[in-house]
Design a protein around this motif. Structure first.
Motif, PDB file in Angstrom:
ATOM      1  N   ILE A 167       0.846  -1.197   0.000  1.00  0.00           N
ATOM      2  CA  ILE A 167       0.000   0.000   0.000  1.00  0.00           C
ATOM      3  C   ILE A 167       0.882   1.249   0.000  1.00  0.00           C
ATOM      4  O   ILE A 167       2.084   1.191   0.294  1.00  0.00           O
ATOM      5  CB  ILE A 167      -0.944   0.021   1.221  1.00  0.00           C
ATOM      6  CG1 ILE A 167      -0.131   0.107   2.520  1.00  0.00           C
ATOM      7  CG2 ILE A 167      -1.860  -1.182   1.217  1.00  0.00           C
ATOM      8  CD1 ILE A 167      -0.991   0.301   3.760  1.00  0.00           C
ATOM      9  N   ARG A 168       0.285   2.358  -0.336  1.00  0.00           N
ATOM     10  CA  ARG A 168       1.030   3.627  -0.335  1.00  0.00           C
ATOM     11  C   ARG A 168       1.519   3.956   1.067  1.00  0.00           C
ATOM     12  O   ARG A 168       0.739   4.003   2.018  1.00  0.00           O
ATOM     13  CB  ARG A 168       0.125   4.751  -0.837  1.00  0.00           C
ATOM     14  CG  ARG A 168      -0.179   4.694  -2.315  1.00  0.00           C
ATOM     15  CD  ARG A 168      -1.110   5.824  -2.719  1.00  0.00           C
ATOM     16  NE  ARG A 168      -0.579   7.119  -2.308  1.00  0.00           N
ATOM     17  CZ  ARG A 168      -1.201   8.279  -2.519  1.00  0.00           C
ATOM     18  NH1 ARG A 168      -2.378   8.290  -3.138  1.00  0.00           N
ATOM     19  NH2 ARG A 168      -0.663   9.403  -2.136  1.00  0.00           N
ATOM     20  N   ARG A 169       2.792   4.213   1.174  1.00  0.00           N
ATOM     21  CA  ARG A 169       3.362   4.487   2.484  1.00  0.00           C
ATOM     22  C   ARG A 169       3.336   5.972   2.832  1.00  0.00           C
ATOM     23  O   ARG A 169       3.672   6.352   3.953  1.00  0.00           O
ATOM     24  CB  ARG A 169       4.799   3.954   2.535  1.00  0.00           C
ATOM     25  CG  ARG A 169       4.835   2.438   2.337  1.00  0.00           C
ATOM     26  CD  ARG A 169       6.231   1.890   2.173  1.00  0.00           C
ATOM     27  NE  ARG A 169       6.214   0.450   1.889  1.00  0.00           N
ATOM     28  CZ  ARG A 169       7.290  -0.272   1.637  1.00  0.00           C
ATOM     29  NH1 ARG A 169       8.487   0.301   1.634  1.00  0.00           N
ATOM     30  NH2 ARG A 169       7.180  -1.573   1.383  1.00  0.00           N
ATOM     31  N   ASP A 170       2.942   6.787   1.870  1.00  0.00           N
ATOM     32  CA  ASP A 170       2.852   8.228   2.127  1.00  0.00           C
ATOM     33  C   ASP A 170       1.428   8.658   2.481  1.00  0.00           C
ATOM     34  O   ASP A 170       1.150   9.842   2.600  1.00  0.00           O
ATOM     35  CB  ASP A 170       3.321   9.018   0.889  1.00  0.00           C
ATOM     36  CG  ASP A 170       2.469   8.730  -0.340  1.00  0.00           C
ATOM     37  OD1 ASP A 170       1.755   7.698  -0.356  1.00  0.00           O
ATOM     38  OD2 ASP A 170       2.495   9.546  -1.290  1.00  0.00           O
ATOM     39  N   ASP A 171       0.521   7.684   2.651  1.00  0.00           N
ATOM     40  CA  ASP A 171      -0.874   8.004   2.950  1.00  0.00           C
ATOM     41  C   ASP A 171      -1.320   7.211   4.174  1.00  0.00           C
ATOM     42  O   ASP A 171      -1.684   6.042   4.082  1.00  0.00           O
ATOM     43  CB  ASP A 171      -1.759   7.666   1.747  1.00  0.00           C
ATOM     44  CG  ASP A 171      -3.186   8.170   1.919  1.00  0.00           C
ATOM     45  OD1 ASP A 171      -3.555   8.548   3.053  1.00  0.00           O
ATOM     46  OD2 ASP A 171      -3.942   8.166   0.927  1.00  0.00           O
ATOM     47  N   TYR A 208      -4.546   3.556  -3.827  1.00  0.00           N
ATOM     48  CA  TYR A 208      -4.351   2.715  -2.649  1.00  0.00           C
ATOM     49  C   TYR A 208      -2.941   2.130  -2.526  1.00  0.00           C
ATOM     50  O   TYR A 208      -2.492   1.837  -1.413  1.00  0.00           O
ATOM     51  CB  TYR A 208      -5.344   1.541  -2.674  1.00  0.00           C
ATOM     52  CG  TYR A 208      -6.785   1.954  -2.779  1.00  0.00           C
ATOM     53  CD1 TYR A 208      -7.526   2.314  -1.652  1.00  0.00           C
ATOM     54  CD2 TYR A 208      -7.442   1.985  -4.022  1.00  0.00           C
ATOM     55  CE1 TYR A 208      -8.861   2.669  -1.744  1.00  0.00           C
ATOM     56  CE2 TYR A 208      -8.778   2.342  -4.124  1.00  0.00           C
ATOM     57  CZ  TYR A 208      -9.486   2.694  -2.990  1.00  0.00           C
ATOM     58  OH  TYR A 208     -10.798   3.057  -3.095  1.00  0.00           O
ATOM     59  N   PHE A 209      -2.247   1.932  -3.658  1.00  0.00           N
ATOM     60  CA  PHE A 209      -1.002   1.175  -3.638  1.00  0.00           C
ATOM     61  C   PHE A 209       0.170   1.978  -4.179  1.00  0.00           C
ATOM     62  O   PHE A 209       0.001   2.915  -4.952  1.00  0.00           O
ATOM     63  CB  PHE A 209      -1.139  -0.100  -4.489  1.00  0.00           C
ATOM     64  CG  PHE A 209      -2.222  -1.031  -4.019  1.00  0.00           C
ATOM     65  CD1 PHE A 209      -2.044  -1.799  -2.885  1.00  0.00           C
ATOM     66  CD2 PHE A 209      -3.413  -1.137  -4.724  1.00  0.00           C
ATOM     67  CE1 PHE A 209      -3.036  -2.675  -2.441  1.00  0.00           C
ATOM     68  CE2 PHE A 209      -4.412  -1.994  -4.292  1.00  0.00           C
ATOM     69  CZ  PHE A 209      -4.225  -2.764  -3.154  1.00  0.00           C
ATOM     70  N   ASP A 210       1.366   1.571  -3.739  1.00  0.00           N
ATOM     71  CA  ASP A 210       2.589   2.008  -4.391  1.00  0.00           C
ATOM     72  C   ASP A 210       2.631   1.281  -5.736  1.00  0.00           C
ATOM     73  O   ASP A 210       2.705   0.047  -5.778  1.00  0.00           O
ATOM     74  CB  ASP A 210       3.797   1.630  -3.526  1.00  0.00           C
ATOM     75  CG  ASP A 210       5.117   2.053  -4.153  1.00  0.00           C
ATOM     76  OD1 ASP A 210       5.416   1.589  -5.284  1.00  0.00           O
ATOM     77  OD2 ASP A 210       5.861   2.807  -3.518  1.00  0.00           O
ATOM     78  N   PHE A 211       2.577   2.020  -6.829  1.00  0.00           N
ATOM     79  CA  PHE A 211       2.386   1.403  -8.139  1.00  0.00           C
ATOM     80  C   PHE A 211       3.535   0.456  -8.502  1.00  0.00           C
ATOM     81  O   PHE A 211       3.322  -0.621  -9.067  1.00  0.00           O
ATOM     82  CB  PHE A 211       2.225   2.474  -9.215  1.00  0.00           C
ATOM     83  CG  PHE A 211       1.761   1.945 -10.539  1.00  0.00           C
ATOM     84  CD1 PHE A 211       0.468   1.479 -10.706  1.00  0.00           C
ATOM     85  CD2 PHE A 211       2.630   1.885 -11.622  1.00  0.00           C
ATOM     86  CE1 PHE A 211       0.042   0.965 -11.917  1.00  0.00           C
ATOM     87  CE2 PHE A 211       2.211   1.381 -12.844  1.00  0.00           C
ATOM     88  CZ  PHE A 211       0.910   0.921 -12.992  1.00  0.00           C
ATOM     89  N   ARG A 212       4.775   0.839  -8.154  1.00  0.00           N
ATOM     90  CA  ARG A 212       5.927  -0.014  -8.470  1.00  0.00           C
ATOM     91  C   ARG A 212       5.839  -1.330  -7.702  1.00  0.00           C
ATOM     92  O   ARG A 212       6.044  -2.415  -8.277  1.00  0.00           O
ATOM     93  CB  ARG A 212       7.229   0.711  -8.117  1.00  0.00           C
ATOM     94  CG  ARG A 212       8.486  -0.085  -8.467  1.00  0.00           C
ATOM     95  CD  ARG A 212       9.739   0.599  -7.934  1.00  0.00           C
ATOM     96  NE  ARG A 212       9.758   0.619  -6.479  1.00  0.00           N
ATOM     97  CZ  ARG A 212      10.158  -0.419  -5.734  1.00  0.00           C
ATOM     98  NH1 ARG A 212      10.555  -1.551  -6.299  1.00  0.00           N
ATOM     99  NH2 ARG A 212      10.166  -0.314  -4.424  1.00  0.00           N
ATOM    100  N   GLU A 262      -3.222   3.469  -8.006  1.00  0.00           N
ATOM    101  CA  GLU A 262      -2.396   4.489  -7.366  1.00  0.00           C
ATOM    102  C   GLU A 262      -3.098   5.167  -6.192  1.00  0.00           C
ATOM    103  O   GLU A 262      -2.440   5.793  -5.358  1.00  0.00           O
ATOM    104  CB  GLU A 262      -1.983   5.533  -8.407  1.00  0.00           C
ATOM    105  CG  GLU A 262      -0.995   4.994  -9.436  1.00  0.00           C
ATOM    106  CD  GLU A 262      -0.592   6.037 -10.454  1.00  0.00           C
ATOM    107  OE1 GLU A 262      -1.394   6.969 -10.685  1.00  0.00           O
ATOM    108  OE2 GLU A 262       0.518   5.920 -11.016  1.00  0.00           O
TER     109      GLU A 262
END
Length: 302
Positions: A140-144, A278-282, A276
């Protein structure tokens, strides 16, 4: 008049009536008694309704914000062909549809959302039946910090309880504006649990499934100026017309809360936007390439 006084007055009237008018007197007396009983029933009914409303209002003020919002069943059934958001269906004395509770909880949610630092929570429900599902929380996105992943395995009730607990831990009173359900399925159907397939024909017939969607609706925001969004990922449910019928059934079950469903293809532009959100796309692409591999080397994700 009290019962004893009423009979006393009726007796006093009796001694003034001439004997030849006794028939008319008896008719009048019977009519008076019937009207009086009708009056007592009306007064009693009004007192009961007033008491019931007072008790309901008191419970509303005392209820913890972790409790689900009450939704009157009739309002769910009657609203299938009406607008997206309905909050009124009568006055409190007529039974209403918990308008007072709706407005009170809406105000409590508004107060919980105050502050420039508040971000509405985004819930990710991850079915354990998705291959390599246990690694999804790592991508998941770590900046959110508003993204809350929940890996579910068992029954619908426990899943709903976990959502409620995690929302309360995030911020008491907060509700869902965006949600992703990551599960298996196909055109026109979803596999939410093992041996539990959701189709437009089954979703209302199976009680535990319909109750889950109704309870889920109570975690959705009342203050969001736009319809709350639920993404479906892991399958292309809109691959045939039954998918749209399923989404419409779910929207009906979740009323009077305003909810919209989307299930874009992951390789489309809309799908990329969903990923994008919810998740870190890479990391998502890396997880996707190894999702069906027997190799368990996921150090890059950790």
């Amino acid at each position: 008049l009290e019962s004893a006084d009423r009979h006393k007055h009726l007796f006093l009237v009796c001694i003034w009536f001439p004997k030849e008018n006794m028939f008319s007197f008896q008719t009048a007396t019977t009519t008076m008694q019937a009207n009086f009983r009708k009056h007592l029933r009306m007064v009693g009914s009004r007192r009961m309704k007033a008491q019931t409303f007072a008790e309901r209002r008191a419970k509303s003020f005392n209820r913890s914000w972790s409790d689900p919002t009450p939704v009157k069943q009739d309002s769910l059934n009657d609203s299938k062909d009406s607008g997206d958001l309905q909050t009124t269906c009568g006055t409190p004395e007529e039974g209403g549809c918990e308008d007072m509770d709706w407005e009170e909880e809406k105000e409590m949610e508004r107060l919980a959302c105050e502050g420039d630092d508040f971000i509405p929570p985004k819930i990710i429900l991850i079915s354990s039946k998705v291959p390599k599902a246990e690694y999804v929380p790592n991508i998941i996105r770590r900046d959110d910090p508003s993204i809350i992943p929940i890996l579910y395995v068992t029954v619908f009730v426990l899943c709903a309880e976990e959502i409620e607990k995690r929302l309360t831990a995030y911020r008491r009173g907060s509700k869902i504006w965006r949600m992703l359900i990551f599960c298996q399925g196909g055109p026109g159907h979803l596999y939410l649990l093992k041996n539990k397939v959701a189709t437009f024909a089954k979703v209302e017939k199976e009680e535990d499934m319909s109750l889950f969607w109704k309870r889920l609706s109570r975690f959705m925001s009342k203050v969001n100026p736009e319809p709350n969004l639920i993404h479906i990922m892991g399958c292309y449910v809109l691959g045939n017309p039954n998918g749209e019928k399923l989404f419409q059934k779910l929207k009906n079950l979740m009323r009077p809360y305003s909810v919209t469903f989307e299930s874009p293809l992951e390789l489309s532009a809309q799908g990329k936007d969903m990923i994008e959100m919810y998740f870190d796309f890479r990391l998502f692409r890396l997880w996707k390439t190894r999702q069906h591999s027997k190799l368990l080397d996921y150090e890059d994700l950790l």
